[in-house]
Write a protein that holds these residues in place. Sequence first.
Motif, PDB file in Angstrom:
ATOM      1  N   ARG A  33       0.827  -1.202   0.000  1.00  0.00           N
ATOM      2  CA  ARG A  33       0.000   0.000   0.000  1.00  0.00           C
ATOM      3  C   ARG A  33       0.862   1.252   0.000  1.00  0.00           C
ATOM      4  NH1 ARG A  33      -3.521   3.574   2.665  1.00  0.00           N
ATOM      5  NH2 ARG A  33      -5.641   3.433   1.819  1.00  0.00           N
ATOM      6  N   GLU A  38      -6.191   7.434  -0.430  1.00  0.00           N
ATOM      7  CA  GLU A  38      -7.507   6.806  -0.376  1.00  0.00           C
ATOM      8  C   GLU A  38      -7.812   5.998  -1.627  1.00  0.00           C
ATOM      9  OE1 GLU A  38     -10.592   9.530   0.572  1.00  0.00           O
ATOM     10  OE2 GLU A  38      -9.705  10.151   2.486  1.00  0.00           O
ATOM     11  N   LEU A  41      -6.586   0.828  -2.746  1.00  0.00           N
ATOM     12  CA  LEU A  41      -7.484  -0.058  -2.022  1.00  0.00           C
ATOM     13  C   LEU A  41      -6.768  -1.247  -1.393  1.00  0.00           C
ATOM     14  CD1 LEU A  41     -10.512  -0.102  -4.504  1.00  0.00           C
ATOM     15  CD2 LEU A  41     -10.144   1.372  -2.512  1.00  0.00           C
ATOM     16  N   LYS A 331     -16.047  -6.919  -2.183  1.00  0.00           N
ATOM     17  CA  LYS A 331     -16.441  -6.089  -3.329  1.00  0.00           C
ATOM     18  C   LYS A 331     -15.231  -5.302  -3.801  1.00  0.00           C
ATOM     19  CE  LYS A 331     -19.218  -2.687  -2.299  1.00  0.00           C
ATOM     20  NZ  LYS A 331     -20.348  -1.897  -1.740  1.00  0.00           N
ATOM     21  N   SER A 333     -14.836  -2.228  -4.633  1.00  0.00           N
ATOM     22  CA  SER A 333     -14.675  -0.881  -4.101  1.00  0.00           C
ATOM     23  C   SER A 333     -14.122  -0.867  -2.683  1.00  0.00           C
ATOM     24  CB  SER A 333     -16.015  -0.145  -4.123  1.00  0.00           C
ATOM     25  OG  SER A 333     -16.968  -0.820  -3.315  1.00  0.00           O
ATOM     26  N   ARG A 334     -14.152  -2.020  -1.994  1.00  0.00           N
ATOM     27  CA  ARG A 334     -13.638  -2.075  -0.634  1.00  0.00           C
ATOM     28  C   ARG A 334     -13.223  -3.503  -0.279  1.00  0.00           C
ATOM     29  NH1 ARG A 334     -16.712   0.040   4.856  1.00  0.00           N
ATOM     30  NH2 ARG A 334     -15.031  -0.464   6.303  1.00  0.00           N
ATOM     31  N   GLU A 336     -11.445  -6.651   1.475  1.00  0.00           N
ATOM     32  CA  GLU A 336     -11.066  -6.986   2.840  1.00  0.00           C
ATOM     33  C   GLU A 336     -10.339  -8.327   2.845  1.00  0.00           C
ATOM     34  OE1 GLU A 336     -14.691  -7.065   5.064  1.00  0.00           O
ATOM     35  OE2 GLU A 336     -14.742  -4.877   5.319  1.00  0.00           O
ATOM     36  N   LEU A 354     -19.794  -5.462   5.070  1.00  0.00           N
ATOM     37  CA  LEU A 354     -18.789  -4.456   5.362  1.00  0.00           C
ATOM     38  C   LEU A 354     -19.128  -3.742   6.660  1.00  0.00           C
ATOM     39  CD1 LEU A 354     -18.204  -3.024   1.798  1.00  0.00           C
ATOM     40  CD2 LEU A 354     -16.721  -4.518   3.107  1.00  0.00           C
TER      41      LEU A 354
END
Length: 374
Positions: A33, A38, A41, A331, A333-334, A336, A354
């Motif tokens: 990362r 932001e 992801l 997903k 967009s986010r 995990e 989420l």
Amino acid sequence: MVRLTFYPLGNADTCLIDFQNGRKMLVDYAHCRSGEEESDLRIDLRSKLIEDLEEADRDWYDVVAFSHADDDHVRGASDFFYFDHAKKYQGAGRAKIAELWVPASMVLEQNLDGDAGVIRAEARHRLRQGAGIRVFSRPSKLTEWFKAESLDPSSRERLMTDAGQLVPGFTTNADGVEFFVHSPFAFRDGEGLQDRNEGSLVLHVTFTVEGRTTCCMLGADTPCERWTDVVNITLGHNRDERLVWDVFKLPHHCSYLSLSPDKGKNKTEPVPAVKWLFDQGRPGGIIVSPSDPIPANDDNSQPPHRQAANYYRDVVATIDGDFVVTMEHPKKSRPEPLVIEIGGAGALLKKSLLGAGPIASLQPTPRAGGVGGC
């Protein structure tokens, strides 16, 4: 209960294994990362792993295995781990390693720098000390290295494990797990050190929990030519059970090259031995792609490749299983951490709402019978 955790790192690998007796193993480490952007992801791997160790009230891993020296398998290791060979890599807040696992190529390769070079220095230090390390394969060049270090190769025999053997230190009775080594092969390490993927560490892991066996293939970055060797050699020794899988961690971030030299227009058709390997998936099997999201087109020549993904989707469709991409779970967009729990019901892919924690799992991998090899 055993837990496998695969982290959303883009095209990079890290898998945490929590064994039922409390031992912890990390397979590869790649902190990718970019700061606090932001738009990035990918997970903050270092923070997530430190948090996990603190929750377990420990500062060490029982095993840390590096499958090979490529950056997407070692990135950031020099900032995260406590290394014995130099004080600059020691101090509070670093994760200690009880036993380091590396392929022989990581000991022998000359042109390593950065994190890979630090790991090589640690591996050589532990070999000199004669403790805290396991090296996979023993090519002739390793014997030469021992002699150059004024070490009797036979004095380090206990630290070596070849392809086709079980890794010492883990047993079904004490740990509920055994590791069978598929790669590297000595003849590849001895002659082909320039290609790290050729000498990657490939493990077949058999978990026994509540009398049930569940098998996991950890595929490193192995190309199709080496998979062909793995399959043919294993079958030649009548060890078919070491190719059965319930969970398959894909090699090389869903690259078509792990299936075939030919990408295909819409789907990669694997070479025969690789097709046979993926036909060994048991009902409910889970294929994990540690990669960026699968693209809809071929604008980027780098993996993941949609043609390979289409083949893997067909594989799991025939066994009522699941194909899961780390950067798409749950997903895009986010993403995990992707968690697979292994217990008496087999391998369960944990789903999450989420922000709401774990909820219902997918169907367990069905299997007839109880105790026994995979």
